[in-house]
Design an enzyme around this catalytic site. Structure first.
Site, PDB file in Angstrom:
ATOM      1  N   CYS B  86      20.692  16.118  59.667  1.00 35.73           N
ATOM      2  CA  CYS B  86      21.920  16.162  60.464  1.00 35.73           C
ATOM      3  C   CYS B  86      22.021  14.910  61.353  1.00 35.73           C
ATOM      4  CB  CYS B  86      21.960  17.456  61.261  1.00 35.73           C
ATOM      5  SG  CYS B  86      23.605  17.881  61.818  1.00 35.73           S
ATOM      6  N   HIS B 201      20.416  21.820  57.195  1.00 33.13           N
ATOM      7  CA  HIS B 201      19.209  21.995  58.009  1.00 33.13           C
ATOM      8  C   HIS B 201      18.132  22.803  57.289  1.00 33.13           C
ATOM      9  CE1 HIS B 201      20.672  20.647  62.017  1.00 33.13           C
ATOM     10  NE2 HIS B 201      21.850  20.898  61.479  1.00 33.13           N
ATOM     11  N   GLU B 203      15.135  23.213  58.162  1.00 39.17           N
ATOM     12  CA  GLU B 203      14.293  23.907  59.161  1.00 39.17           C
ATOM     13  C   GLU B 203      14.932  25.201  59.648  1.00 39.17           C
ATOM     14  OE1 GLU B 203      16.305  21.531  59.794  1.00 39.17           O
ATOM     15  OE2 GLU B 203      17.088  21.645  61.842  1.00 39.17           O
TER      16      GLU B 203
END
Lengths: 85, 229
Positions: B86, B201, B203
């Site tokens: 990002c 994302h 994560e």
């Protein structure tokens, strides 16, 4: 000395912000508006006593930070020669 | 593996990344501040998401010119692994570690949603173990990938498009290209394929309880590559 750096998106880069403004003007009744491109400018005061070519210096500011030349073009101009105090 | 997470002023996914690295992947994880210069000898550097410097000027522009980024650029030159997510992707583009730029989303709106990703080239360190369509969230206002025609051709010819936005079935469809990215590009690789930048994302998709753990596959690929080549 005071200078101005204009930064604007390259013609081939889509400008959704300009597009939205274009739509807003049109919806306000300004039907003649055909196209809007948004841009930004930076007014910069700087000490030029050691600079032989202040315009070139402004270009360096643009190249190093203010413009991303992948998507943007820029134009520089000198506004005032002396500090306007 | 040893990982370093870089924090900038305004990073806000740094702790998601630290959790992912430390708790999920069990990496020995260091955290370094933007004004430092020592990356602390990592195998992989994570540039987290967020709004470094409030996205002032252009997303990632100011962060890309901080002291730690000089070390990150050196690390890349030495063949280090770097994942930018990002805002991290935006910083990688602004640092010229990756080509192109991330423009305002075509819709002009911030989009927070799940997307579906197809790995385009399964020979990269980050994609070699990926054998399915990934479900991973996005959360951004400026994720509309743009580059010059010649650059896009180069990226394609060299197998450097890592991920594309697709439908859940894996088809390219403008409807699923939420942000309007050029040819649905969601993530790209450096020439040596060791630097990956992506808007989604991973994560935030690292445990089933979060709704998806597909993000883990990307780093599991990297681990497997680092261990076996």
């Amino acid at each position: 000395m005071k200078g101005r750096i204009y930064v604007f998106l390259k013609e081939e880069v889509l400008d959704p912000q300009g597009k939205a403004i274009e739509g807003a003007l049109s919806s306000l009744g300004f039907k003649e508006v055909k196209k809007v491109r948004a841009c930004k400018y930076f007014d910069i005061e700087f000490d030029d006593k050691d600079l032989s070519n202040p315009e070139k210096r402004l270009e360096e500011y643009a190249k190093k930070l203010l413009a991303n030349e992948v998507i943007e073009n820029f134009k520089v101009e000198i506004l005032t020669k002396q500090d306007s105090k | 593996m040893r990982a370093t997470v870089v924090e900038f002023l305004g990073s806000n996914c740094d702790h998601d990344m630290i959790y992912f690295s430390k708790e999920v992947l069990k990496f020995k994880t260091e955290v370094v501040w933007y004004s430092e210069r020592d990356l602390k000898n990592p195998d992989v550097v994570f540039l987290p998401g967020g709004f470094s410097y409030g996205d002032y000027l252009r997303p990632g522009a100011m962060a890309s010119r901080t002291p730690i980024m000089e070390s990150v650029i050196d690390f890349a030159k030495k063949g280090g692994f770097i994942l930018g997510v990002c805002n991290g992707f935006q910083i990688l583009c602004e640092s010229e570690l990756l080509p192109g730029a991330l423009l305002r989303n075509k819709s002009l709106t911030f989009i927070c949603d799940y997307v579906y990703l197809k790995a385009e080239n399964c020979d990269s360190p980050y994609t070699k173990k990926i054998n399915k369509i990934l479900k991973i969230p996005i959360a951004h206002g400026d994720g509309n990938y743009f580059c010059k025609k010649e650059t896009l051709k180069e990226l394609k010819d060299e197998g450097r498009i890592a991920f594309k936005y697709v439908s859940p079935e894996g088809n390219i469809d403008e409807k699923w290209n939420f942000n309007g990215s050029l040819e649905s590009t969601a993530g790209i690789l450096s020439k040596n394929k060791r630097v990956l930048g992506m808007m989604p994302h991973p994560e935030r998709a690292c445990e089933k309880i979060l709704g998806s753990d597909d993000g883990k596959l990307i780093i599991e690929s990297l681990i497997s590559f680092a261990e076996n080549g």
